[in-house]
Design an enzyme around this catalytic site. Structure first.
Site, PDB file in Angstrom:
ATOM      1  N   LYS A  94      12.954   2.557  32.665  1.00 49.52           N
ATOM      2  CA  LYS A  94      11.830   2.650  31.720  1.00 49.52           C
ATOM      3  C   LYS A  94      12.266   3.388  30.455  1.00 49.52           C
ATOM      4  O   LYS A  94      12.963   4.406  30.546  1.00 49.52           O
ATOM      5  CB  LYS A  94      10.651   3.366  32.396  1.00 49.52           C
ATOM      6  CG  LYS A  94       9.358   3.351  31.578  1.00 49.52           C
ATOM      7  CD  LYS A  94       8.200   4.009  32.329  1.00 49.52           C
ATOM      8  CE  LYS A  94       6.903   3.994  31.547  1.00 49.52           C
ATOM      9  NZ  LYS A  94       5.794   4.676  32.243  1.00 49.52           N
TER      10      LYS A  94
ATOM     11  N   SER B 122       1.300   2.095  32.017  1.00 49.08           N
ATOM     12  CA  SER B 122       2.202   1.896  30.908  1.00 49.08           C
ATOM     13  C   SER B 122       3.518   1.218  31.299  1.00 49.08           C
ATOM     14  O   SER B 122       4.204   0.663  30.460  1.00 49.08           O
ATOM     15  CB  SER B 122       2.529   3.243  30.264  1.00 49.08           C
ATOM     16  OG  SER B 122       3.241   4.071  31.166  1.00 49.08           O
TER      17      SER B 122
ATOM     18  N   SER C 134       0.611   4.867  35.929  1.00 47.71           N
ATOM     19  CA  SER C 134       1.518   3.945  35.235  1.00 47.71           C
ATOM     20  C   SER C 134       2.629   3.341  36.081  1.00 47.71           C
ATOM     21  O   SER C 134       3.326   2.431  35.632  1.00 47.71           O
ATOM     22  CB  SER C 134       2.147   4.635  34.031  1.00 47.71           C
ATOM     23  OG  SER C 134       1.194   4.718  33.004  1.00 47.71           O
TER      24      SER C 134
HETATM   25  N1  GLN Z   1      -3.227   4.402  31.927  1.00 48.64           N
HETATM   26  C1  GLN Z   1      -3.209   5.831  31.984  1.00 48.64           C
HETATM   27  C2  GLN Z   1      -3.252   6.391  30.589  1.00 48.64           C
HETATM   28  O1  GLN Z   1      -3.305   5.648  29.676  1.00 48.64           O
HETATM   29  C3  GLN Z   1      -1.987   6.285  32.733  1.00 48.64           C
HETATM   30  C4  GLN Z   1      -0.797   6.492  31.903  1.00 48.64           C
HETATM   31  C5  GLN Z   1       0.401   6.916  32.683  1.00 48.64           C
HETATM   32  O2  GLN Z   1       0.370   7.042  33.906  1.00 48.64           O
HETATM   33  N2  GLN Z   1       1.468   7.178  31.978  1.00 48.64           N
HETATM   34  O3  GLN Z   1      -3.244   7.565  30.404  1.00 48.64           O
END
Ligand code: GLN
Length: 518
Positions: free
Chosen positions: A84, A159, A183
């Site tokens: 990532k 994400s 994410s």
């Molecule tokens: N979708 C969540 C957010 O936007 C989780 C993001 C994440 O886990 N990095 O904060």
């Protein structure tokens, strides 16, 4: 298409150590697949922001040479992996999906990346993500969205949509993720793959571009529970460079995954979280935002767990109804201070306005041009929540909710060894559908966020395919802090039963991707 790309990491590792195939062949097969299907931001999966083909083949060749020379090698040596783009990689561009870091090549490796290199995995490249890991669809990437390999008109989750899509499109057998609110788990859920958020502190955060430091946790992404366990063991362990790193030994996740695969769960108590089941009045999604097919596959998984000997009980975690609200105060607060370092002086982009610019106007112009809308929205929210006069009302209250959530979990874990819920309330939604509606995007994580607020580990694995749209659904397993192995034992048992039920893996049912040309 080479059969090598359909193999699990465990199977590839066996073939490599038996000398049936070389790492160069395995790596080349994946690079060919990437060239055939990954395409660009305009067409193709677009899981990768950067493909490191030459470097990967050189790494693979070194593994092959060492193997030929009889050098003892770690279990996953020569198996490819996608990383990532939130993890710093020395010599490889690292953008965290943001314009503000475009062209930045870090001078150091994240600890996780060092461990991956030490385990002699072959890094194929860096995967796409929502900017600074803010989002649930990868549409907030400054470099264009990733597409869901099941249906190119749909989101791959976020994400970490790039990592999940790379797995689902057979571009990589393993990938890394970070999970601040879901994410790793939500992208796994909507792509038919497996993702694990380890116990907070179980995997080093050193070299991860921080979103919210008290919530961020890196973890493995894979296509099977055993593969996730193998990568978990590589990534985890104490790191003196991270002050919140746990000194305990890593839980025995690989042994648990192997044991679980035999399918016997007698004596295991599984707790269904009432507030995350979508059909109770205290539904944490604020009315049943849960899709029928997601709930149907979840209930079916509960029956399978029971068949394997587990005892299924219902538990209640009343404060989960406030988890999302607490998260969206804590996360922006931490994010706004973590992102203050992008000041045009030290990294990446610098925009110099006309006339006689001052340091302040350079900073403002750079942040204006370099950050996307979602990042700006959260910086504004965070600085507001932390401002004097509001701090106690917002940030302070959110921290109190966090304690209540931890207490709810502690009570629930007195009644059950693992807790379960659907991972994401829906299957993959169409690209563009939630872009102008941040709150509905945030609701994607209603079931995953409590684990981050409490620091406990969670796994998502495919629970089947929704009847109404033919897309994959996910089930989430949660365990107490430092008991990550429970996820793998129960997850592997359920996975084996689901493979029986579906006559193979869920991903076997994904449509073939027609080649797209670069
Ligand atoms: N979708 C969540 C957010 O936007 C989780 C993001 C994440 O886990 N990095 O904060």
């Amino acid at each position: 298409m080479s059969e090598l790309i359909k193999q699990t990491a465990a199977a590839l590792a066996e073939k490599l150590s038996a000398g049936e195939v070389s790492s160069v062949e395995v790596t080349q097969a994946h690079l060919d697949r990437i060239a055939a299907v990954d395409g660009t931001a305009e067409a193709g999966v677009h899981a990768f922001l950067h493909v490191a083909a030459e470097r990967a083949l050189a790494q693979a060749k070194r593994v092959d040479d060492d193997r030929a020379a009889g050098v003892p090698l770690p279990p996953l040596a020569g198996v490819p992996i996608a990383v990532k783009d939130v993890m710093t990689t020395r010599g490889l561009p690292t953008t965290a999906g943001s314009r503000i870091l475009e062209g930045w090549v870090p001078p150091y490796d994240a600890t996780v990346v060092q461990k991956i290199d030490a385990a002699r995995l072959v890094t194929l490249g860096k995967t796409n993500m929502d900017e600074f890991a803010m989002g649930s669809s990868t549409e907030h990437s400054a470099y264009g969205p990733t597409r869901n390999p099941w249906d190119f008109t749909r989101i791959p989750g976020g994400s970490g949509g790039g990592s999940a899509a790379a797995l689902a499109a057979f571009e990589a057998p393993l990938a890394t993720g970070t999970d601040t609110g879901g994410s790793i788990r939500q992208p796994a859920s909507v792509t038919g793959t497996v993702g694990v958020k380890p116990t907070y502190g179980g995997v080093s955060r050193y070299g991860l571009i921080a979103l919210a430091s008290s919530l961020d946790q890196a973890g493995p992404c894979a296509r099977t529970v055993l593969d996730a366990a193998l990568l978990h063991e590589v990534m985890a362990g104490y790191d003196p460079c991270d002050s919140t790193s746990l000194t305990d030994p890593t839980p025995p996740v690989v042994a648990a995954a192997r044991e679980g695969a035999h399918g016997d769960l007698s004596g295991v108590r599984v707790g269904v979280i009432r507030e995350l089941h979508g059909n109770s009045s205290g539904d944490a999604s604020g009315g049943s935002g849960y899709q029928a097919g997601v709930l149907a596959r979840f209930d079916e998984s509960l029956n399978l767990l029971q068949k394997a000997g587990a005892e299924v009980v219902e538990v209640s975690c009343p404060s989960f109804t406030a988890a999302l609200a607490a998260y969206y105060l804590i996360l922006p607060s931490e994010a706004s201070s973590n992102l203050a370092k992008f000041d045009a002086m030290r990294y990446g982009l610098r925009v110099t306005p006309e006339g006689a610019p001052s340091a302040e106007t350079v900073m403002a112009a750079t942040r204006e041009a370099g950050f996307g809308d979602e990042v700006k929205r959260r910086i504004i929210l965070g600085t507001y929540a932390l401002s004097s006069g509001y701090y106690d009302a917002y940030y302070g209250s959110a921290q109190k909710v966090r304690t209540l959530i931890q207490r709810d979990f502690a009570k629930a874990f007195e009644q059950a060894d693992v807790l379960v819920s659907p991972t994401s309330p829906t299957t993959a939604f169409p690209l563009g559908e939630k872009l102008d509606d941040p709150l509905s995007m945030y609701l994607q994580d209603v079931a995953t966020i409590p684990a981050n607020l409490a620091g406990i580990p969670g796994m998502s694995l495919p629970s089947g395919i929704a009847d109404e749209d033919g897309l994959p659904t996910g089930i989430q397993l949660l365990a107490p802090a430092r008991a990550d192995e429970r996820l793998y034992r129960v997850g592997a048992a359920l996975e084996a039963l689901l493979h029986e039920r579906w006559g193979g893996t869920i991903l076997d049912r994904a449509p073939e991707i027609e080649g797209v040309t670069r």
